[in-house]
Design an enzyme around this catalytic site. Sequence first.
Site, PDB file in Angstrom:
ATOM      1  N   LYS A 192     -56.306 -29.554 -16.506  1.00 55.70           N
ATOM      2  CA  LYS A 192     -54.908 -29.952 -16.780  1.00 55.70           C
ATOM      3  C   LYS A 192     -54.385 -29.283 -18.110  1.00 55.70           C
ATOM      4  O   LYS A 192     -55.102 -29.521 -18.934  1.00 55.70           O
ATOM      5  CB  LYS A 192     -54.714 -31.602 -16.817  1.00 55.70           C
ATOM      6  CG  LYS A 192     -53.194 -31.905 -16.850  1.00 55.70           C
ATOM      7  CD  LYS A 192     -53.166 -33.350 -17.363  1.00 55.70           C
ATOM      8  CE  LYS A 192     -52.790 -33.344 -18.832  1.00 55.70           C
ATOM      9  NZ  LYS A 192     -51.605 -32.851 -19.342  1.00 55.70           N
ATOM     10  N   GLU A 267     -62.944 -32.466 -28.651  1.00 57.72           N
ATOM     11  CA  GLU A 267     -62.789 -31.554 -29.863  1.00 57.72           C
ATOM     12  C   GLU A 267     -61.094 -31.969 -30.456  1.00 57.72           C
ATOM     13  O   GLU A 267     -60.136 -31.934 -29.698  1.00 57.72           O
ATOM     14  CB  GLU A 267     -62.622 -30.178 -29.617  1.00 57.72           C
ATOM     15  CG  GLU A 267     -62.838 -29.131 -30.752  1.00 57.72           C
ATOM     16  CD  GLU A 267     -61.446 -28.801 -31.441  1.00 57.72           C
ATOM     17  OE1 GLU A 267     -61.113 -29.290 -32.487  1.00 57.72           O
ATOM     18  OE2 GLU A 267     -61.059 -27.872 -30.600  1.00 57.72           O
ATOM     19  N   CYS A 301     -56.371 -26.665 -34.994  1.00 54.96           N
ATOM     20  CA  CYS A 301     -57.284 -28.098 -35.351  1.00 54.96           C
ATOM     21  C   CYS A 301     -57.859 -27.751 -36.683  1.00 54.96           C
ATOM     22  O   CYS A 301     -58.085 -28.836 -37.316  1.00 54.96           O
ATOM     23  CB  CYS A 301     -58.119 -28.575 -34.022  1.00 54.96           C
ATOM     24  SG  CYS A 301     -59.023 -27.160 -33.433  1.00 54.96           S
ATOM     25  N   GLU A 402     -53.070 -35.571 -40.346  1.00 53.98           N
ATOM     26  CA  GLU A 402     -53.151 -34.028 -39.803  1.00 53.98           C
ATOM     27  C   GLU A 402     -51.663 -33.749 -39.664  1.00 53.98           C
ATOM     28  O   GLU A 402     -50.817 -34.787 -39.018  1.00 53.98           O
ATOM     29  CB  GLU A 402     -53.740 -34.300 -38.582  1.00 53.98           C
ATOM     30  CG  GLU A 402     -53.794 -32.927 -37.977  1.00 53.98           C
ATOM     31  CD  GLU A 402     -54.664 -32.689 -36.761  1.00 53.98           C
ATOM     32  OE1 GLU A 402     -54.510 -33.399 -35.863  1.00 53.98           O
ATOM     33  OE2 GLU A 402     -55.366 -31.769 -36.558  1.00 53.98           O
TER      34      GLU A 402
END
Length: 502
Positions: A192, A267, A301, A402
């Site tokens: 997806k 992840e 990331c 983040e």
Amino acid sequence: MSSDLFVELAAPNGRKYSQPRGLFINNEFVKSKSGETLSSINPSDEKEIASVYAAGPEDVDVAVAAARKAFKDPSWRDMDTNARADLLYKFAELIEQHKETLATIETWDNGKPYSVSLNDDLGEVVGTIMYYAGYANKIHGQVIDTSPAKLAYTVREPLGVCGQIIPWNFPLAMAAWKLGPALCTGNTVVLKAAEQTPLSILYLGTLVKEAGFPPGVVNFINGEGRKAGAALAQHLDVDKIAFTGSTQTGKEIMKMAAVNMKNITLETGGKSPLVVFDDCDLDQAVKWAHVGIMYNQGQVCTATSRILVQEGVYDKFVAGFKDYVSQTSVVGDPFKDDTFQGPQVTKTQFERVLSYIESGKSEGAELVSGGESYKDVGGKGFFISPTIFTNVKDNMKIYREEVFGPFVVISSFKTEEEAVERANDTTYGLGAALFTQDITRGHRVARHIEAGMVWINSSNDSDIRIPFGGVKQSGIGRELGEAGLEAYTNRKAIHVNLGNKL
Ligand code: NAI
Ligand code: MG
């Protein structure tokens, strides 16, 4: 071609192509059962590029059934491993042939500079598929000696039907990281794409078919995370979920995957430190620190978003970094050659970064660059000026969370001990960079840092051959390299009785 399942498009760079709009299941594009669609927006001008069909749980069922059937079919299950390698090489070759179109779609939908899409993202895609094509005929078990009365051996088996959920920051590259190891080991896939960037994966579907994969081996769907993604993560006939995205969603996926004890690879996020010691090559530290946070609009990331600089070089570093960012981070139309930084991927991400800017100001950090939206690209689009905060304290939100944008915080430290302790003072553990000319210190600090990856005298050095992944709340498992194969195989033990009579 049914006109409803394909639309002829002309991209801003003049490239014309036929954009599939369906769900790619069994090597065909089909509509979603509900007829629901989602629309893909160009973040540079905020206009719709196209709309594509969005899967609901009932479509996920169809895709998973196709993948299950393909998994059991001898055409895939019993394929000679040389033939499987050839198929993956052929797929890589087709991607190479179509890379300008794929890079165009990626830039149009995501906003990353075209040169980055073409050279970095598509280079990564072709390289990853080629790398794992090479493994297809090198997946071995072991013979384990016990006694002459017994033959024991292991075979490495595919896990089965793999659900793969990818993010929007590197759509095709994240697809390749997941497809390569899954396919070379004989799994089948329902992948997806992220709802923010639904287009490039569908074009890749046309190449899956052309390469000659049996129907159902590779299925691509679009759809909302909470609908299609959740249906995949919860599906009782899916054996594995591989996910890249936010830590929050990763935790939800972990819970959903528990329903049938799926194998998982996650992840997730990071707040990766970049530590600059007094004794480093400062010019190099400045350049790597820049690329380490500003690359891909800061939507990486592993971005080294938290810079810690030793007192003796703090002022010099800040001045040099500020200067280098202002010279190098050219914000603009991602299809222009000199653009380093395009728009943020969506309005949501744009507003998220702006909200962190407000937070930094209100918490009393010092804004030395940027700190606002960037309006000079036709007045539209989700552009943000590269933003630097200094004098940032460890308890500030902008130091801890983040941000995922062209946004960096800088703080100073006194000793190596303090640097290590503060670098590790985070719930995350993805990457970490450190700059020093002292090799002993470099290796020592690398060992003490809690992260899946450490870069000594560089930042964000990702390599297809080298394992990638995090510790702590940055994830579970590894992608890339030989380690990436572990995520897609079981070791079955076979005991053969050669003489033990009861
Ligand atoms: P997200 O983690 O929610 O989305 C990533 C993928 O997960 C998408 O395909 C989405 O459709 C899917 N998803 C979302 N909710 C789901 C659910 N309940 N079940 C199954 N699948 C689901 O990330 P989002 O909202 O796009 O971005 C928010 C923040 O996440 C970013 O600001 C950034 O901090 C972080 N992020 C990190 C990425 C990374 O590379 N590690 C990539 C994208 C976002
Ligand atoms: Mg888009």
